[in-house]
Scaffold this motif. Structure first.
Motif, PDB file in Angstrom:
ATOM      1  N   UNK A   1       0.826  -1.183   0.000  1.00 24.95           N
ATOM      2  CA  UNK A   1       0.000   0.000   0.000  1.00 24.95           C
ATOM      3  C   UNK A   1       0.873   1.250   0.000  1.00 24.95           C
ATOM      4  N   UNK A   2       1.891   1.244   0.826  1.00 26.84           N
ATOM      5  CA  UNK A   2       2.813   2.355   0.910  1.00 26.84           C
ATOM      6  C   UNK A   2       3.509   2.578  -0.433  1.00 26.84           C
ATOM      7  N   UNK A   3       3.794   1.487  -1.084  1.00 27.55           N
ATOM      8  CA  UNK A   3       4.441   1.561  -2.394  1.00 27.55           C
ATOM      9  C   UNK A   3       3.489   2.154  -3.431  1.00 27.55           C
ATOM     10  N   UNK A  10       4.454  10.022  -7.411  1.00 29.76           N
ATOM     11  CA  UNK A  10       5.401  10.196  -8.512  1.00 29.76           C
ATOM     12  C   UNK A  10       4.659  10.489  -9.815  1.00 29.76           C
ATOM     13  N   UNK A  11       3.520   9.869 -10.004  1.00 30.20           N
ATOM     14  CA  UNK A  11       2.725  10.081 -11.221  1.00 30.20           C
ATOM     15  C   UNK A  11       2.065  11.455 -11.212  1.00 30.20           C
TER      16      UNK A  11
END
Length: 158
Positions: A1-3, A10-11
């Motif tokens: 989830x953190x990822x 970033x997007x």
């Protein structure tokens, strides 16, 4: 989830940058549009002064004994000229007004002399002066266009 959150952040970073660029572009276009609106408004006001001048010249040519009402209308129509033009046009408008009054004065003098046939020489001199003034007014149709051209050019309405 953190990822997933990191990937989402970033997007979104480029989207934020693009939004900022688009916002700046819109602001610049709005500024340019407002500047164009101001130029067009100035052009409209300048053209009204030019048209009043042309109408006044036509009035003087059609009736050399120009009425005080016509002179007053010319004064009112050209009242803002000092805010719209440089000194060259303001001085030119004053010259046209002055010449119209000279034309009217000459016309009245000639009329008075017509009643006395003994004063032919004086009348002839006045008629010659009036003819020169009439020629000057006819020339103003061309000359005024040249004088106003730099102020009424659509290419550059400073």
């Amino acid at each position: 989830m953190n990822e997933a959150i990191q990937i989402l952040k970033a997007a979104l970073a480029p989207v934020t940058a693009v939004t900022a660029v688009v916002g700046c572009w819109i602001a610049i276009r709005q500024y340019q549009s407002k500047q164009l609106d101001l130029q067009l408004a100035r052009y409209d006001k300048r053209f009204k002064v030019y048209q009043a001048l042309k109408d006044f010249i036509a009035d003087v040519i059609s009736d050399p004994k120009i009425s005080s009402n016509a002179v007053r209308q010319f004064d009112i129509a050209t009242n803002e000229a000092s805010f719209l033009f440089e000194d060259d046009i303001c001085e030119y408008l004053a010259l046209v007004r002055q010449q119209s009054q000279a034309m009217g004065h000459l016309s009245l003098q000639i009329e008075e002399l017509l009643a006395d046939p003994q004063i032919n020489e004086k009348r002839s001199q006045l008629v010659q002066q009036k003819i020169k003034l009439a020629d000057w007014f006819f020339d103003q149709f061309k000359d005024s266009k040249k004088k106003f051209d730099r102020y009424l050019s659509v290419r550059d309405t400073k």
